[in-house]
Write a protein that holds these residues in place. Structure first.
Motif, PDB file in Angstrom:
ATOM      1  N   ILE C 139      59.427  46.289  20.488  1.00  0.00           N
ATOM      2  CA  ILE C 139      59.041  46.085  19.467  1.00  0.00           C
ATOM      3  C   ILE C 139      57.781  44.528  19.237  1.00  0.00           C
ATOM      4  O   ILE C 139      58.704  43.396  19.860  1.00  0.00           O
ATOM      5  CB  ILE C 139      60.466  45.013  18.721  1.00  0.00           C
ATOM      6  CG1 ILE C 139      60.798  45.776  17.864  1.00  0.00           C
ATOM      7  CG2 ILE C 139      59.367  44.584  17.229  1.00  0.00           C
ATOM      8  CD1 ILE C 139      61.948  46.147  17.043  1.00  0.00           C
ATOM      9  N   ASP C 141      54.906  42.115  18.307  1.00  0.00           N
ATOM     10  CA  ASP C 141      53.492  41.351  16.686  1.00  0.00           C
ATOM     11  C   ASP C 141      52.348  42.503  16.370  1.00  0.00           C
ATOM     12  O   ASP C 141      52.150  42.859  17.620  1.00  0.00           O
ATOM     13  CB  ASP C 141      53.511  40.161  16.589  1.00  0.00           C
ATOM     14  CG  ASP C 141      53.099  39.798  15.322  1.00  0.00           C
ATOM     15  OD1 ASP C 141      52.451  40.214  14.455  1.00  0.00           O
ATOM     16  OD2 ASP C 141      53.369  38.131  15.081  1.00  0.00           O
ATOM     17  N   ASP C 190      53.521  51.733  14.087  1.00  0.00           N
ATOM     18  CA  ASP C 190      55.192  52.061  13.959  1.00  0.00           C
ATOM     19  C   ASP C 190      56.152  52.711  13.999  1.00  0.00           C
ATOM     20  O   ASP C 190      55.714  54.317  13.904  1.00  0.00           O
ATOM     21  CB  ASP C 190      55.668  50.669  12.600  1.00  0.00           C
ATOM     22  CG  ASP C 190      57.450  51.052  12.436  1.00  0.00           C
ATOM     23  OD1 ASP C 190      57.476  49.568  13.008  1.00  0.00           O
ATOM     24  OD2 ASP C 190      58.029  51.605  12.200  1.00  0.00           O
ATOM     25  N   SER C 208      57.431  49.065  17.889  1.00  0.00           N
ATOM     26  CA  SER C 208      56.788  48.530  16.911  1.00  0.00           C
ATOM     27  C   SER C 208      55.742  48.128  17.211  1.00  0.00           C
ATOM     28  O   SER C 208      56.150  46.964  17.919  1.00  0.00           O
ATOM     29  CB  SER C 208      57.550  48.036  15.965  1.00  0.00           C
ATOM     30  OG  SER C 208      56.850  47.596  13.868  1.00  0.00           O
ATOM     31  N   ILE C 210      54.039  45.886  14.379  1.00  0.00           N
ATOM     32  CA  ILE C 210      54.078  45.019  13.326  1.00  0.00           C
ATOM     33  C   ILE C 210      55.379  44.634  12.970  1.00  0.00           C
ATOM     34  O   ILE C 210      55.021  43.995  11.742  1.00  0.00           O
ATOM     35  CB  ILE C 210      54.051  46.192  12.208  1.00  0.00           C
ATOM     36  CG1 ILE C 210      55.197  47.279  12.094  1.00  0.00           C
ATOM     37  CG2 ILE C 210      51.962  46.492  11.814  1.00  0.00           C
ATOM     38  CD1 ILE C 210      55.722  46.720  10.859  1.00  0.00           C
ATOM     39  N   ALA C 211      55.793  43.916  13.743  1.00  0.00           N
ATOM     40  CA  ALA C 211      56.952  43.275  13.932  1.00  0.00           C
ATOM     41  C   ALA C 211      56.544  41.192  13.832  1.00  0.00           C
ATOM     42  O   ALA C 211      56.886  40.839  15.291  1.00  0.00           O
ATOM     43  CB  ALA C 211      57.983  43.783  14.646  1.00  0.00           C
ATOM     44  N   ALA C 212      56.619  41.495  12.898  1.00  0.00           N
ATOM     45  CA  ALA C 212      56.401  39.862  12.350  1.00  0.00           C
ATOM     46  C   ALA C 212      57.037  38.922  14.077  1.00  0.00           C
ATOM     47  O   ALA C 212      57.767  38.746  13.201  1.00  0.00           O
ATOM     48  CB  ALA C 212      55.902  39.602  11.390  1.00  0.00           C
ATOM     49  N   GLY C 213      55.713  38.324  14.084  1.00  0.00           N
ATOM     50  CA  GLY C 213      56.839  37.912  15.270  1.00  0.00           C
ATOM     51  C   GLY C 213      57.718  37.556  16.338  1.00  0.00           C
ATOM     52  O   GLY C 213      58.224  36.435  17.065  1.00  0.00           O
ATOM     53  N   GLU C 214      57.278  39.053  16.414  1.00  0.00           N
ATOM     54  CA  GLU C 214      58.153  39.404  17.551  1.00  0.00           C
ATOM     55  C   GLU C 214      56.921  39.139  19.060  1.00  0.00           C
ATOM     56  O   GLU C 214      55.850  39.189  18.648  1.00  0.00           O
ATOM     57  CB  GLU C 214      58.788  40.621  17.622  1.00  0.00           C
ATOM     58  CG  GLU C 214      59.460  40.909  16.886  1.00  0.00           C
ATOM     59  CD  GLU C 214      60.849  40.175  17.097  1.00  0.00           C
ATOM     60  OE1 GLU C 214      60.822  39.540  18.427  1.00  0.00           O
ATOM     61  OE2 GLU C 214      61.508  40.040  15.960  1.00  0.00           O
TER      62      GLU C 214
END
Lengths: 333, 333, 333, 333
Positions: C139, C141, C190, C208, C210-214
């Motif tokens: 995962i 971002d 994703d 993914s 699109i995993a905000a902040g990862e």
């Protein structure tokens, strides 16, 4: 354990408030109330259904007066900490408790956590070996309402109590450097201490109320000749167990490998977090069990902080302040 | 940064071994080798393609002799720590470096971590406010091969160096309690210290080589009047940033909000862990950049531990040992 | 291990750039350079001191052409992933490698971590029991420069490779739901997948971008009939080992209880963090050891991802895309 | 808040046991007891001081019968989950609640955690943006006493409820792969599901009772177009908040930046851990406040799981089982 929870036969009183309003209760639902704690102690002591024990939850500066009054009337006491303002008062309570053969529990609540009790179990059973080094901390951000006792009195005694509770080893000498960083503070808001333990072990105790961004970070790390332990109050259901050359073990409350003592202090299955309130209640449960014992003629079994822990805390504060005032020199206990 | 990595024009020598076998190398692939470091220093200093700098990686007790010899022959030095055996030798190296205008880098490698550099940046830019309290630790299990320097000499100086590197505040006085727990050890394997900082801040430094189950637990926590910081060497790419009443922030290397200095010490995108070797290499990179500068007539820019850090470390050890031998009393720096 | 590091007798070439500039190197210092990889392959194959193997580090779309060319000229290949653009090309490379009896290593670098190798060891030795459930994730971002392959091609194949590498169990069928959340993206950013394993086990794979902040959150959790394992790429030196009714064990690289295979992939003592680059290098070391073996007439021993892993990855992508395009239905492998 | 705790005017009954022994209580201290729940409902409904609401804590298979009986007698209900055995029964309870205008609270206790309520607040206020991806898990080791409902019925519905509670987005379709790994189990002990959300988002739900070494690992990760959230039931006072390119924020209960809703569900200052029991109690507090409201003629305000959540859970189980039985195909809700 179930029968302890339903304490049908004990009558509890509580003294709270402190601005002139005192209350007396039986079994949580207010049956009788009083205008003063002196009146309450006197009345309850003479009633046929008078309270068996009183919970002292008044502001700190009244702990001693209220506790002493109920003890003098022969009523068992569960008292919030700090127990007294000075060593002399603490000694008075000890004498009273011994003379009257009463139960006196002090709510050093952190001893009520199951993982703390398992830590003590591991030390007692020799799993850790001889205690060599202890690092104990109690670190907070500036509280909005600071206690009047200074950081040592407010939280340092919790750290001291935790150290001696788990290790069973007494502090023999202290070298303490206290500071008041926040302008206008009369007493210390930060303290760093070197400790020498009675068994030859060494330690560090630090407490602070100027640690920006910290919450309620009480922790202890213990290193013995065989293994080490680590516990953090903010993750209270976890105890780290460290053996040389072996994988770190993460011990968790509620699992079958925990000691009987830890399991007895655990209400829920593993993974269902218990917290501060349950630890507090565990101290009450043990004290109430002892009150029941002495009322039925049996001997008390202890397992919770008592008037002696309160005395010890006052000795600790006295020695620490003396050390710091003399320039952070060593003071024997 | 790329051009720093490909150091085409600098010729590096290395002195290793120590049991009578010394080696000299250029650009990692052995071009010339020698039977003694004295011979190597003499020969390389006179060759047209002689080495520009030497890496001193011999056993600890030889650091001083080897470093001095190469300095005397005008060759820049990157030296492992501890720099010398005592304060006098350290002062000799300082004098030599100043006289010869040579670069002398000491591989206090922990200063090379990007997160450590960002911590220094946050202190320097005033984000933390006035430093009030510092807790620095270096805790290990009993090493199978213990250093001859004792825990303070082996690892305590890393903690001292880290404290002063990040905070920019000097230790002003120490009260140190050293212990040798393991039977047969001549020197300390555990040390607890109270610190007073030159700016009025207070601190604790503890180092240990009897901490059962610990690996290489160097950590630092800094509390200032505005905010706090926390860093652990074993999770080196994370820096905790604590502000009163605000959410704890987990700062991570490789992300755009990190300072230029931290980013310059980072090779990989966020989430691709870098470690001990990269931190070590960062010290080398900065030293080599300075060697290149002085060779081209420019001024050195620093940013890495030097002969003065080595001197400071020896002062620290000297004061700490004096404090402990006198019964753990306060000694001014 | 030391003798592996000093690979004195192997001559390495590298193909990089890709915008028309290709380079060929021997032992890292450029000896010869070429205008095209075709010219390089031809020339090096005929030189007496021609390269033994080539590292393919060109942009993704050129991997296949470059790798094939060097294989055709009888030169061993270490190739970045993705190996090819489609299944047909992957099959071509497999055929070439088999015909020419060449070493082909694919840098699925995450298999190079010591803790990953220890996880595989624990599965192989039966410690985990029969694999029942696997949860594997990768995962991130939104990357600033997104790959053209989509999230499955970019990172999903790493997750698939990690699962099969550690468990030794093949994916038998997949039901995949791919999405392009970011406007303008042609391919998936994703993907969520149900997996059925050839041994009856079940699994989930999610990747993914699109995993905000990862950051770079590759992780795997494996549950068998006897025990469980958990590993996170961002804390790569730690492996969690879970046994029913027993304390969680935190296994750490560099400690004596780790398997021989894990120890062989570890450079530093416990607590001195190693990272992404060392894991990458471990794949190289194993591949180079095999190249040396086949050059000296011995049999290759493997232990690193090969052309078959590249083929498997292309099969995986093909099946996943087919599943998703048909509405997220089950597709057998 | 204080006035909620002292619920002097509400009379509570409890139905427990289930092996033929049922009990009725007022204000926790047994005032009246009954041999059957039917008798209790009938009697209490006709008494002038009859109970205002009943807590249904009987074994799972009796929930429906007991709840229906008390509703039919016009008594408010707080019911443990699962609410019913099938969809039809759930619909019956919904109809009864609507006809009788009674309060029906279902103790989906995990919604009572302050950090869960803050997560919902962050979603509702748009801080997370459009929900794109949700990963929700509920993973346990083999329980010694497994529920008869299978893993989906026992714990999967908690995960489903948590997802919809926090995000406010409904599951629109599911593709579920259920397995019974343990020999002799009639129902699933493991389930992996792909989810499609009504807003176009995607998700994964996995629940398991064969995850060796896990305790009670309920967790949720939510990724929106603006930010992400992560919460773990076993560290319930922490909520991770993830913004692209910003430092990860560790939100903690009891601190001033938490939403009013989260603060209202918090009893203790930050750093004093609260747990499972307090979360459970929060559901009760909200339900009791609503019972008081309707008794005083006001409108209920909700905020706790109700009969509609119970209906939703039964729909979820029904669709999941249908999906799996048809070979893990997509089923619309």
């Amino acid at each position: 354990m179930k029968q302890d929870i339903l304490h049908r036969k004990l009558r509890a009183g509580i003294v709270g408030g402190g601005q002139g309003s005192f209350i007396g209760a039986v079994a949580w639902y207010l049956k009788r109330s009083y205008k003063s704690f002196e009146e309450m102690a006197r009345a309850e002591a003479s009633l046929p259904d008078g309270i068996d024990f009183v919970m002292v939850a008044v502001p700190n500066h009244l702990h001693y007066r209220v506790a002493r009054t109920f003890l003098e009337h022969g009523i068992h006491v569960v008292c919030d900490k700090p127990m007294t303002f000075n060593l002399e008062e603490a000694q008075t309570l000890v004498t009273l408790v011994e003379q009257k053969k009463l139960i006196f529990a002090l709510t050093h609540n952190y001893t009520g956590y199951p993982a703390v009790r398992h830590a003590r179990h591991l030390v007692r059973t020799g799993t850790i070996g001889t205690i060599r080094k202890v690092l104990v901390e109690y670190i907070q951000d500036c509280p909005t309402k600071s206690g009047i006792a200074g950081s040592v009195g407010d939280i340092g005694t919790h750290a001291e109590n935790l150290l001696e509770f788990i290790t069973g080893v007494k502090i023999a000498a202290v070298c303490a450097d206290l500071t008041a960083f926040i302008e206008g503070r009369q007493l210390d808001d930060d303290a760093n201490m070197l400790l020498r333990l009675e068994n030859g072990g060494k330690g560090i105790l630090t407490c602070s109320q100027i640690a920006a961004g910290e919450e309620n970070a009480l922790s202890i790390r213990i290193y013995g000749s065989k293994a080490g332990l680590e516990w953090h109050q903010m993750e209270p259901n976890t105890l780290l167990f460290k053996q040389p050359g072996q994988p770190l073990q993460v011990l968790r409350t509620g699992l079958p490998y925990m000691s009987e003592e830890a399991s007895a202090a655990t209400r829920l299955p593993a993974g269902h977090p218990e917290g501060f309130l349950e630890a507090f209640a565990n101290v009450y449960r043990l004290a109430i069990a002892d009150i029941r014992r002495v009322k039925s003629g049996a001997s008390p079994e202890g397992g919770y902080p008592t008037v002696y822990d309160g005395l010890r805390g006052m000795q600790f504060i006295t020695k620490v302040v003396e050390s710091s005032q003399k320039g952070a020199v060593w003071i024997d206990f």
